[in-house]
Scaffold this motif. Structure first.
Motif, mmCIF file in Angstrom:
data_model
loop_
_atom_site.group_PDB
_atom_site.id
_atom_site.type_symbol
_atom_site.label_atom_id
_atom_site.label_comp_id
_atom_site.label_asym_id
_atom_site.label_seq_id
_atom_site.Cartn_x
_atom_site.Cartn_y
_atom_site.Cartn_z
ATOM 1 N N ARG A 17 -4.523 4.017 11.829
ATOM 2 C CA ARG A 17 -3.952 2.848 11.145
ATOM 3 C C ARG A 17 -4.054 2.933 9.625
ATOM 4 O O ARG A 17 -3.766 1.964 8.931
ATOM 5 N N GLY A 18 -4.466 4.100 9.109
ATOM 6 C CA GLY A 18 -4.715 4.206 7.668
ATOM 7 C C GLY A 18 -3.516 4.716 6.872
ATOM 8 O O GLY A 18 -2.517 5.195 7.428
ATOM 9 N N ILE A 19 -3.653 4.630 5.563
ATOM 10 C CA ILE A 19 -2.610 5.098 4.641
ATOM 11 C C ILE A 19 -2.458 6.620 4.731
ATOM 12 O O ILE A 19 -1.347 7.151 4.651
ATOM 13 N N GLY A 20 -3.590 7.308 4.930
ATOM 14 C CA GLY A 20 -3.558 8.772 4.950
ATOM 15 C C GLY A 20 -2.689 9.321 6.066
ATOM 16 O O GLY A 20 -1.845 10.206 5.836
ATOM 17 N N LEU A 21 -2.859 8.793 7.270
ATOM 18 C CA LEU A 21 -2.066 9.331 8.393
ATOM 19 C C LEU A 21 -0.603 8.892 8.294
ATOM 20 O O LEU A 21 0.303 9.657 8.653
ATOM 21 N N ALA A 22 -0.361 7.683 7.794
ATOM 22 C CA ALA A 22 1.037 7.263 7.563
ATOM 23 C C ALA A 22 1.708 8.239 6.604
ATOM 24 O O ALA A 22 2.879 8.611 6.765
ATOM 25 N N THR A 23 0.946 8.686 5.613
ATOM 26 C CA THR A 23 1.475 9.642 4.633
ATOM 27 C C THR A 23 1.730 10.998 5.293
ATOM 28 O O THR A 23 2.774 11.628 5.077
ATOM 29 N N GLN A 189 -2.390 -3.692 4.599
ATOM 30 C CA GLN A 189 -2.990 -4.012 5.904
ATOM 31 C C GLN A 189 -3.423 -2.737 6.621
ATOM 32 O O GLN A 189 -2.610 -2.047 7.214
ATOM 33 N N THR A 190 -4.711 -2.426 6.512
ATOM 34 C CA THR A 190 -5.307 -1.305 7.234
ATOM 35 C C THR A 190 -6.644 -1.797 7.771
ATOM 36 O O THR A 190 -6.970 -2.977 7.626
ATOM 37 N N ILE A 209 1.420 -13.142 -4.615
ATOM 38 C CA ILE A 209 2.234 -11.933 -4.409
ATOM 39 C C ILE A 209 3.715 -12.315 -4.365
ATOM 40 O O ILE A 209 4.197 -12.829 -3.342
ATOM 41 N N PRO A 210 4.453 -12.101 -5.479
ATOM 42 C CA PRO A 210 5.861 -12.508 -5.523
ATOM 43 C C PRO A 210 6.697 -11.985 -4.347
ATOM 44 O O PRO A 210 7.595 -12.677 -3.889
ATOM 45 N N LEU A 211 6.426 -10.809 -3.841
ATOM 46 C CA LEU A 211 7.221 -10.309 -2.705
ATOM 47 C C LEU A 211 6.831 -11.002 -1.391
ATOM 48 O O LEU A 211 7.436 -10.758 -0.342
ATOM 49 N N ASN A 212 5.798 -11.824 -1.441
ATOM 50 C CA ASN A 212 5.433 -12.720 -0.328
ATOM 51 C C ASN A 212 5.077 -12.003 0.967
ATOM 52 O O ASN A 212 5.351 -12.509 2.061
ATOM 53 N N ARG A 213 4.497 -10.839 0.850
ATOM 54 C CA ARG A 213 3.945 -10.168 2.035
ATOM 55 C C ARG A 213 2.839 -9.226 1.597
ATOM 56 O O ARG A 213 2.796 -8.812 0.424
ATOM 57 N N LEU A 214 1.959 -8.894 2.535
ATOM 58 C CA LEU A 214 0.972 -7.854 2.257
ATOM 59 C C LEU A 214 1.658 -6.500 2.376
ATOM 60 O O LEU A 214 2.742 -6.386 2.954
ATOM 61 N N GLY A 215 1.026 -5.470 1.821
ATOM 62 C CA GLY A 215 1.611 -4.137 1.902
ATOM 63 C C GLY A 215 1.304 -3.470 3.229
ATOM 64 O O GLY A 215 0.413 -3.893 3.973
ATOM 65 N N THR A 216 2.056 -2.418 3.523
ATOM 66 C CA THR A 216 1.797 -1.618 4.718
ATOM 67 C C THR A 216 1.437 -0.195 4.285
ATOM 68 O O THR A 216 1.732 0.222 3.158
ATOM 69 N N ALA A 217 0.829 0.528 5.220
ATOM 70 C CA ALA A 217 0.490 1.928 4.930
ATOM 71 C C ALA A 217 1.752 2.711 4.558
ATOM 72 O O ALA A 217 1.721 3.572 3.674
ATOM 73 N N ASP A 218 2.866 2.387 5.197
ATOM 74 C CA ASP A 218 4.127 3.096 4.893
ATOM 75 C C ASP A 218 4.608 2.827 3.458
ATOM 76 O O ASP A 218 5.249 3.695 2.853
ATOM 77 N N ASP A 219 4.309 1.619 2.947
ATOM 78 C CA ASP A 219 4.688 1.334 1.552
ATOM 79 C C ASP A 219 4.028 2.333 0.608
ATOM 80 O O ASP A 219 4.616 2.759 -0.393
ATOM 81 N N ILE A 220 2.795 2.692 0.915
ATOM 82 C CA ILE A 220 2.058 3.604 0.026
ATOM 83 C C ILE A 220 2.453 5.059 0.317
ATOM 84 O O ILE A 220 2.543 5.882 -0.599
ATOM 85 N N ALA A 221 2.706 5.361 1.571
ATOM 86 C CA ALA A 221 3.143 6.722 1.921
ATOM 87 C C ALA A 221 4.393 7.101 1.124
ATOM 88 O O ALA A 221 4.539 8.244 0.675
ATOM 89 N N GLY A 222 5.289 6.132 0.933
ATOM 90 C CA GLY A 222 6.524 6.398 0.181
ATOM 91 C C GLY A 222 6.238 6.787 -1.268
ATOM 92 O O GLY A 222 6.921 7.643 -1.845
ATOM 93 N N ILE A 223 5.231 6.158 -1.861
ATOM 94 C CA ILE A 223 4.870 6.498 -3.256
ATOM 95 C C ILE A 223 4.284 7.911 -3.301
ATOM 96 O O ILE A 223 4.610 8.714 -4.181
ATOM 97 N N TYR A 224 3.394 8.199 -2.350
ATOM 98 C CA TYR A 224 2.824 9.552 -2.293
ATOM 99 C C TYR A 224 3.938 10.593 -2.106
ATOM 100 O O TYR A 224 3.881 11.688 -2.667
ATOM 101 N N LEU A 225 4.945 10.252 -1.293
ATOM 102 C CA LEU A 225 6.051 11.200 -1.071
ATOM 103 C C LEU A 225 6.774 11.489 -2.389
ATOM 104 O O LEU A 225 7.059 12.642 -2.711
ATOM 105 N N PHE A 226 7.066 10.437 -3.122
ATOM 106 C CA PHE A 226 7.724 10.610 -4.430
ATOM 107 C C PHE A 226 6.882 11.524 -5.332
ATOM 108 O O PHE A 226 7.399 12.466 -5.943
#
Ligand code: NAD
Length: 249
Positions: A17-23, A189-190, A209-226
């Motif tokens: 459920r972590g950011i690392g494996l989503a990445t 959310q992890t 939080i203006p975007l009105n939601r918590l982040g997901t591991a996939d949100d961060i995986a996308g930044i790492y991909l970039f």
């Protein structure tokens, strides 16, 4: 296929459920071969096997420089090259300022900050030799706003240290063709956060939080991909916020 032909090493990536494996999953779908590093060899190996036969998992406690060197040796023996290092491993400790003990401080700094240095040091000679590489380091919004909900002041300090370390690394390694950048997530959310949030806490947090939601591991995986890919070929020493707008002022 943004990472076709590339090899990526990701620390702290065995938790399903972590950011690392989503990445790791996202990198694999973009053609990378991935080495997952985490504390437990079996967990790292199982996580890698879940991605496909061409991926690997190795035990590595990032607080141990010798273990970092051994993980680098094994990754290079398995793949022959490493193009990308994601310094993602980290721990939190929700504790108030006056309750932090020297042992707490040492542990939080060792995993979150020293671990970034030790693991980077293990791969830099190889990257220097090839005159290429991308290193991305995990910081946190806690470093920028001086505190988070789940990390104590020592966590903020460690993650702020990561920003300074990464910028210094970017300066020193730029001439060698190695880029170094940071990600500063908000509340993702992890297991570190999600399970501990009550509904009332969630509603309170969302007000900021203006975007009105918590982040997901996939949100961060996308930044790492970039940051891992050549899309960011001219980006180094950068800090990329991913917090839903938490810091807009
Ligand atoms: P997580 O607990 O799933 O991930 C942390 C991983 O690091 C785990 O797999 C754990 O086993 C591993 N780890 C811990 N100590 C280690 C060590 N000494 N050596 C190697 N691996 C070790 O939680 P996550 O939320 O996916 O966190 C990933 C990173 O993101 C951490 O650095 C965390 O501080 C950071 N972060 C998380 C959030 C959030 O809201 N979840 C926000 C900002 C930053």
């Amino acid at each position: 296929m943004l990472l076709a032909g590339k090899v990526a090493v990701i620390s702290g990536a065995a938790n399903p459920r972590g950011i690392g494996l989503a990445t790791a999953r996202l990198f694999a779908t973009h053609g990378a071969r991935v080495a997952i590093l985490d504390l437990d060899e079996t967990a790292a190996r199982d996580a890698a096997a879940g991605l496909g036969a061409e991926h690997r998992g190795f035990a590595c406690d990032v607080t141990d420089p010798a273990a970092c060197k051994e993980a680098a040796r094994r990754a290079l023996a398995a793949f022959g090259q490493v193009d990308v290092l994601i310094n993602n491993a980290g721990i939190t400790q929700p504790v108030k300022l006056m309750d932090i003990t020297p042992d707490d401080l040492h542990r939080i700094l060792e995993v979150n900050l020293s671990g970034v240095l030790y693991l980077s040091q293990a791969f830099i000679p190889h990257m220097r030799e090839r005159r290429q590489g991308s290193i991305a380091c995990m910081s946190s919004v806690s470093a920028q706003r001086g505190g988070g909900i789940f990390g104590g002041p020592h966590y903020s300090a460690a993650k702020a240290g990561v920003l300074g370390l990464a910028k210094a690394m970017a300066r020193e390694l730029g001439p060698d063709g190695i880029r170094v950048n940071c990600v500063t997530p908000g509340l993702i959310q992890t297991d570190i956060t999600g399970g501990k949030l009550t509904d009332a806490m969630r509603q309170e947090i969302l007000k900021g939080i203006p975007l009105n939601r918590l982040g997901t591991a996939d949100d961060i995986a996308g930044i790492y991909l970039f940051l891992a890919s050549d899309l960011s070929a001219y980006v180094t020493g950068a800090v990329i916020d991913a917090n839903g707008g938490m810091l807009i002022h």
